[in-house]
Design a protein around this motif. Structure first.
Motif, PDB file in Angstrom:
ATOM      1  N   CYS A  30       1.471   5.720 -47.849  1.00  0.00           N
ATOM      2  CA  CYS A  30       2.322   4.527 -47.923  1.00  0.00           C
ATOM      3  C   CYS A  30       3.443   4.535 -46.896  1.00  0.00           C
ATOM      4  O   CYS A  30       4.094   3.515 -46.669  1.00  0.00           O
ATOM      5  CB  CYS A  30       2.905   4.362 -49.327  1.00  0.00           C
ATOM      6  SG  CYS A  30       3.752   5.819 -49.982  1.00  0.00           S
ATOM      7  N   HIS A  88       0.466   3.935 -55.084  1.00  0.00           N
ATOM      8  CA  HIS A  88      -0.380   4.823 -54.296  1.00  0.00           C
ATOM      9  C   HIS A  88      -0.771   6.078 -55.080  1.00  0.00           C
ATOM     10  O   HIS A  88      -1.868   6.608 -54.887  1.00  0.00           O
ATOM     11  CB  HIS A  88       0.318   5.188 -52.986  1.00  0.00           C
ATOM     12  CG  HIS A  88       0.210   4.107 -51.955  1.00  0.00           C
ATOM     13  ND1 HIS A  88      -0.543   4.230 -50.814  1.00  0.00           N
ATOM     14  CD2 HIS A  88       0.740   2.854 -51.913  1.00  0.00           C
ATOM     15  CE1 HIS A  88      -0.464   3.105 -50.102  1.00  0.00           C
ATOM     16  NE2 HIS A  88       0.314   2.261 -50.753  1.00  0.00           N
ATOM     17  N   VAL A  99      -6.656   3.729 -48.154  1.00  0.00           N
ATOM     18  CA  VAL A  99      -6.075   2.402 -47.925  1.00  0.00           C
ATOM     19  C   VAL A  99      -6.953   1.512 -47.052  1.00  0.00           C
ATOM     20  O   VAL A  99      -6.628   0.333 -46.837  1.00  0.00           O
ATOM     21  CB  VAL A  99      -4.662   2.496 -47.300  1.00  0.00           C
ATOM     22  CG1 VAL A  99      -3.692   3.150 -48.263  1.00  0.00           C
ATOM     23  CG2 VAL A  99      -4.699   3.245 -45.974  1.00  0.00           C
ATOM     24  N   GLN A 119     -10.585   0.211 -52.533  1.00  0.00           N
ATOM     25  CA  GLN A 119     -10.067  -1.103 -52.150  1.00  0.00           C
ATOM     26  C   GLN A 119     -11.085  -2.210 -52.415  1.00  0.00           C
ATOM     27  O   GLN A 119     -10.687  -3.358 -52.692  1.00  0.00           O
ATOM     28  CB  GLN A 119      -9.627  -1.077 -50.689  1.00  0.00           C
ATOM     29  CG  GLN A 119      -8.494  -0.096 -50.401  1.00  0.00           C
ATOM     30  CD  GLN A 119      -7.239  -0.363 -51.229  1.00  0.00           C
ATOM     31  OE1 GLN A 119      -7.024  -1.464 -51.745  1.00  0.00           O
ATOM     32  NE2 GLN A 119      -6.404   0.659 -51.371  1.00  0.00           N
ATOM     33  N   ALA A 173      -1.828  -0.797 -47.547  1.00  0.00           N
ATOM     34  CA  ALA A 173      -2.993  -1.194 -48.332  1.00  0.00           C
ATOM     35  C   ALA A 173      -3.338  -2.652 -48.050  1.00  0.00           C
ATOM     36  O   ALA A 173      -2.469  -3.446 -47.649  1.00  0.00           O
ATOM     37  CB  ALA A 173      -2.715  -1.013 -49.823  1.00  0.00           C
TER      38      ALA A 173
END
Length: 337
Positions: free
Chosen positions: A106, A138, A156, A163, A190
């Motif tokens: 992140c 995260h 991500v 995802q 993300a």
């Protein structure tokens, strides 16, 4: 693109600036009840979709497998301020799944609690990815990957199985096809999705119904309870989402997103509210959102509530002299469905 003038900034009794935007209020079936501007204005959801990014993990029983409690579920839905109560909880989540801070993807930024307090960090202070406002989300992403044997390094990436599962969950809750959702990359790296504002409002109408949701049932209930039990973890000291959820505890679930998007689900009324300020300024977002609550009869007055400072902010200069105010001036249109 039809946007409505929502909020005025006044100086010397005259208009100085004007914030345009859109509002959508829908019920749990997705029917539009009230609007201002274009209720289907395409809006990148930013952090407002964090509860639904957590759904694949809950759906697979990950919270039970790793023993995540309501505080840790709240952090999965949070844009936290990087206070000790936040970073310590996220660190514990990572420890439970066999990961640590270096597994996060992140990035790092100065903790938001310094911004809220309008203070600079102490000289020599250092921060890491635990302080990122999205670190709880995260940590949940990593937990899902550990649970399902997915790669950790690229979790991500839009093509990653995590995802893809997140995208499908968001589409299902919003009542859309995944292919119809615009995609971009969020501040935390993300994937993020653009939805019509009314669809975003509908997701929170569903979240507020919790256990009564026809598809996700108890999972929505878990997320609603976590967020409303621990609003200080979802946001932080002195933050707007904390004020919204403290105004009617256990009934309102609220989440802000970057670039001035606010969503609120009201359990007792069976509705979801989504507000977007087009120029991305939160200065106009809070008075607009509170005005919506007042106009639809949910909040008779903001006075004597935690929302009082946010309803009609008074402006002062560096000497403390009063210079003006920020005020909502729009009137909602009531829709027939």
């Amino acid at each position: 693109m039809m946007l409505a003038p929502l909020v005025e900034v006044i100086r010397g009794g005259r208009l100085e600036s004007l914030h345009y935007g859109a509002v959508a209020v829908v019920n749990a079936r997705g029917d539009l009840l009230y609007h201002a501007g274009d209720p289907d204005f395409l809006t990148f959801t930013r952090s407002t979709i964090k509860p639904f990014q957590a759904l694949p993990f809950l759906r697979a029983g990950g919270h039970e497998k790793f023993g995540f409690d309501s505080r840790e579920l709240a952090l999965m839905c949070a844009s936290h301020s990087g206070e000790a109560m936040h970073t310590q909880t996220v660190e514990g989540m990572l420890r439970k799944v066999g990961c640590d801070e270096h597994h996060l993807r992140c990035g790092c930024h100065v903790p938001m609690h310094f911004t809220v307090q309008d203070k600079a960090p102490p000289a020599g202070a250092t921060f890491n990815q635990l302080h990122n406002n999205c670190s709880g989300k995260h940590a949940g992403f990593l937990a899902y990957c550990v649970q399902n044997g997915h790669p950790l390094d690229n979790y991500v990436e839009p093509a990653h199985p995590l995802q893809q599962a997140v995208r499908d969950s968001i589409a299902e809750v919003a009542g859309m096809s995944p292919s119809d959702m615009a995609m971009g990359i969020d501040g935390c790296s993300a994937p993020n999705y653009g939805l019509p504002l009314s669809r975003l409002a509908h997701t929170y109408a569903r979240l507020a119904q919790g256990d009564q949701d026809p598809h996700y049932g108890s999972l929505m209930g878990e997320l609603f309870r976590a967020m409303t039990l621990h609003p200080e973890l979802v946001s932080g000291t002195g933050r707007s989402d904390l004020a919204f959820m403290q105004t009617v505890p256990g009934d309102w679930v609220a989440k802000i997103g970057a670039e001035a998007v606010q969503v609120i689900g009201i359990r007792s009324a069976g509705i979801g509210i989504a507000v977007k300020i087009a120029d991305g300024s939160t200065r106009g977002l809070f008075p607009a959102t509170i005005s919506v609550l007042q106009q639809i009869g949910i909040l008779p007055s903001a006075e004597a509530t935690p929302l009082a400072p946010w309803a009609r902010p008074q402006l002062h200069n560096f000497r403390g002299l009063h210079t003006g105010e920020v005020r909502a001036t729009f009137t909602l249109t009531k829709d027939k469905f």
